[in-house]
Design an enzyme around this catalytic site. Structure first.
Site, PDB file in Angstrom:
ATOM      1  N   ASP A  95     -10.188  11.410   8.729  1.00 20.79           N
ATOM      2  CA  ASP A  95      -9.795  11.185   7.349  1.00 20.79           C
ATOM      3  C   ASP A  95     -10.695   9.884   7.053  1.00 20.79           C
ATOM      4  O   ASP A  95      -9.836   8.879   6.546  1.00 20.79           O
ATOM      5  CB  ASP A  95      -8.150  10.888   7.175  1.00 20.79           C
ATOM      6  CG  ASP A  95      -7.787  11.108   5.780  1.00 20.79           C
ATOM      7  OD1 ASP A  95      -8.772  11.589   4.971  1.00 20.79           O
ATOM      8  OD2 ASP A  95      -6.984  10.838   5.532  1.00 20.79           O
TER       9      ASP A  95
ATOM     10  N   PHE B 201       0.879   8.774   4.283  1.00 18.23           N
ATOM     11  CA  PHE B 201       2.114   9.359   4.821  1.00 18.23           C
ATOM     12  C   PHE B 201       3.363   8.251   4.782  1.00 18.23           C
ATOM     13  O   PHE B 201       4.235   8.600   5.645  1.00 18.23           O
ATOM     14  CB  PHE B 201       2.018   9.917   6.129  1.00 18.23           C
ATOM     15  CG  PHE B 201       0.935  10.926   6.302  1.00 18.23           C
ATOM     16  CD1 PHE B 201       1.128  12.120   5.661  1.00 18.23           C
ATOM     17  CD2 PHE B 201      -0.369  10.517   7.030  1.00 18.23           C
ATOM     18  CE1 PHE B 201      -0.063  13.007   5.810  1.00 18.23           C
ATOM     19  CE2 PHE B 201      -1.296  11.404   6.716  1.00 18.23           C
ATOM     20  CZ  PHE B 201      -1.032  12.575   6.263  1.00 18.23           C
ATOM     21  N   GLY B 202       3.316   7.375   3.949  1.00 21.23           N
ATOM     22  CA  GLY B 202       4.486   6.538   3.561  1.00 21.23           C
ATOM     23  C   GLY B 202       3.942   5.198   3.076  1.00 21.23           C
ATOM     24  O   GLY B 202       2.909   4.801   2.713  1.00 21.23           O
ATOM     25  N   LEU B 203       4.989   4.384   2.764  1.00 24.16           N
ATOM     26  CA  LEU B 203       4.675   2.913   2.022  1.00 24.16           C
ATOM     27  C   LEU B 203       4.373   2.182   3.304  1.00 24.16           C
ATOM     28  O   LEU B 203       4.853   2.198   4.298  1.00 24.16           O
ATOM     29  CB  LEU B 203       5.884   2.550   1.145  1.00 24.16           C
ATOM     30  CG  LEU B 203       6.393   3.359   0.068  1.00 24.16           C
ATOM     31  CD1 LEU B 203       7.537   3.295  -0.564  1.00 24.16           C
ATOM     32  CD2 LEU B 203       5.091   3.504  -1.056  1.00 24.16           C
ATOM     33  N   VAL B 204       3.620   1.006   2.871  1.00 25.24           N
ATOM     34  CA  VAL B 204       3.269  -0.208   3.606  1.00 25.24           C
ATOM     35  C   VAL B 204       3.748  -1.411   3.119  1.00 25.24           C
ATOM     36  O   VAL B 204       3.503  -1.509   1.984  1.00 25.24           O
ATOM     37  CB  VAL B 204       1.693  -0.125   4.026  1.00 25.24           C
ATOM     38  CG1 VAL B 204       1.347  -1.098   4.770  1.00 25.24           C
ATOM     39  CG2 VAL B 204       1.209   1.087   4.572  1.00 25.24           C
TER      40      VAL B 204
ATOM     41  N   GLY C 137       0.712  -1.137  -0.218  1.00 25.58           N
ATOM     42  CA  GLY C 137      -0.033   0.249   0.013  1.00 25.58           C
ATOM     43  C   GLY C 137       1.088   1.327  -0.101  1.00 25.58           C
ATOM     44  O   GLY C 137       2.143   1.171   0.305  1.00 25.58           O
TER      45      GLY C 137
ATOM     46  N   GLY D  19       0.321   4.519   1.789  1.00 25.38           N
ATOM     47  CA  GLY D  19      -0.530   4.789   2.785  1.00 25.38           C
ATOM     48  C   GLY D  19      -0.390   6.540   2.635  1.00 25.38           C
ATOM     49  O   GLY D  19       0.433   6.885   1.684  1.00 25.38           O
TER      50      GLY D  19
END
Ligand SMILES: *[C@@H]1O[C@H](CO)[C@@H](O)[C@H](O)[C@H]1NC(C)=O
Ligand SMILES: *[C@@H]1O[C@H](CO)[C@@H](O)[C@H](O)[C@H]1NC(C)=O
Ligand SMILES: *[C@@H]1O[C@H](CO)[C@@H](O)[C@H](O)[C@H]1NC(C)=O
Length: 376
Positions: free
Chosen positions: A222, A98-101, A94, A96
């Site tokens: 959100d 605020f960053g990669l998952v 993913g 996300g």
């Protein structure tokens, strides 16, 4: 004589050490200041909805500032690097807010999702702090669990339970059909049935109701399809608490912030420039999520109605006025066995939640009651 000399030397030594410590402290403070003054920039892609970060940092208050991390949750970088095969791109599941998952397996065998927060931005720290503060203390079947974290300097990693089927956004808008789906049955995404959609929405409502009903209520800020994860039984788990804020009810009934959230899901009062947030903001986004989930239409894109392009909420209201609620339903949902009374009630609840004015929108406990008692 020697004793006196030793004493003088010790005093001088102490003085030098103390001065150095002060100098280092001042330097560190200045560095932090310059860091916070750089605003993160984010690309806006109209189809993949992204949250709009708070434009004014000083006004975002995490009201409860007395947070602290549970040291038992700390997981070593070595273990996380091994678990993610050194943050290998093929383990990315993913992107996300605020960053990669990454999908990863811990040493003890537990499958987890590891989110690597963007190290550059000040925002990254905010998100980390917000997630750690809120998520680590929550316990609800419809809210994703945080299992650990690692943090050093600007690098921050968050470890969550792994939710098998990815997010609702993918299920609504990125069906897999054709040859790619044949390759791996576990990646196959067929249109969700009406019943499954209603149950997902009920799950999200229960999760939000829990957040809003806490002694110090939390507003998520959100709520959107990509922040709703689905497990193997299609039960909803609310994720991504990066923008969540705790409301200190003893002081104010709202959190003072600049608007934050995702285009298409933000209530009219935000768009009009109001800078207060309370539970009704989440109720609105939840209503949008209901319309999106029922109709399969993206909330940030207009709907064609005759010659006119109108917003999703406006369109749903018009359909309700004309008693054409059945036309709101996603064309990919099988109409067989679909009950009109179920659809009518669903659209009615969604229209209440997306009321123009905050006072028109119900509170989440009422929404839960309505959803739990609606016909299927
Ligand atoms: C941020 O918000 C504070 C308080 O609302 C305000 O005084 C300040 O001018 C704002 N700064 C910017 C850059 O908008
Ligand atoms: C494995 O470790 C994680 C993180 O510390 C923990 O949450 C989980 O319960 C552990 N699983 C088992 C099976 O012990
Ligand atoms: C819905 O059906 C249309 C045409 O039948 C197809 O193009 C689209 O990909 C489907 N959407 C979903 C989410 O299954």
């Amino acid at each position: 004589m020697e004793k006196a000399l030793a004493a003088v030397l010790a005093a001088i030594g102490t003085f030098i050490v103390v001065t150095l410590l002060f100098a280092i402290l001042i330097l560190l403070c200045q560095r932090r200041k310059t860091k916070t003054s750089t605003l993160p920039t984010r690309q806006n892609n109209p189809t993949r909805t992204r949250p709009v970060p708070d434009p004014n940092h000083s006004s975002v208050s995490i009201v409860d500032a007395s947070w602290s991390y549970d040291p038992n949750l700390k997981i070593s970088l070595a273990e996380l690097a091994r678990a993610t095969d050194n943050f290998s791109p093929h383990l990315i599941v993913g992107d996300g807010s605020f960053g990669l998952v990454y999908k990863a397996r811990l040493n003890n065998g537990t499958l987890v999702a590891v989110k690597k927060l963007s190290p550059d931005a000040f925002q990254g720290f905010r998100e980390f702090q917000a997630e750690m503060e809120t998520l680590s203390k929550l316990d609800h079947p419809n809210i994703v669990k945080i299992l650990g974290y690692w943090s050093s300097g600007p690098e921050r990693l968050l470890v969550y339970e792994f939710i098998e089927r990815g997010n609702l956004d993918q299920w609504l808008h990125e069906p897999t059909t054709g040859p790619e789906a044949q390759e791996s049955l576990s990646d196959l995404r067929l249109p969700l049935s009406w019943e499954t959609r209603v149950n997902i929405i009920r799950g999200v409502a229960h999760g939000l109701c829990y957040l809003h009903g806490l002694e110090k209520p939390i507003i998520h800020r959100d709520i959107k399809a990509s922040n709703v994860l689905l497990d193997s039984e299609f039960k909803a788990h609310i994720a991504d608490f990066g923008l969540a804020r705790r409301i200190d009810t003893s002081k104010y009934s709202h959190v003072s912030t600049q608007f934050a959230g995702t285009m298409g899901y933000m209530p009219p009062e935000y768009v009009a420039g109001a800078n207060v947030a309370n539970q009704k903001v989440d109720v609105y986004s939840f209503g949008i999520l209901m319309l999106e989930t029922g109709s399969g239409r993206r909330p940030n894109l207009p709907v064609k109605m005759g010659e006119e392009d109108i917003g999703l909420v406006h369109w749903a209201r018009k359909m309700k006025e004309r008693s054409s609620e059945m036309d709101v339903v996603d064309v990919n949902i099988s109409k067989e066995g679909l009950r009109e009374e179920s659809v009518k009630e669903y659209v009615r609840i969604a229209c209440m939640c997306t009321g123009e004015l905050q006072k028109e929108r119900p509170e989440m406990p009422e929404v839960v009651n309505l959803l739990d008692s609606m016909p299927l």
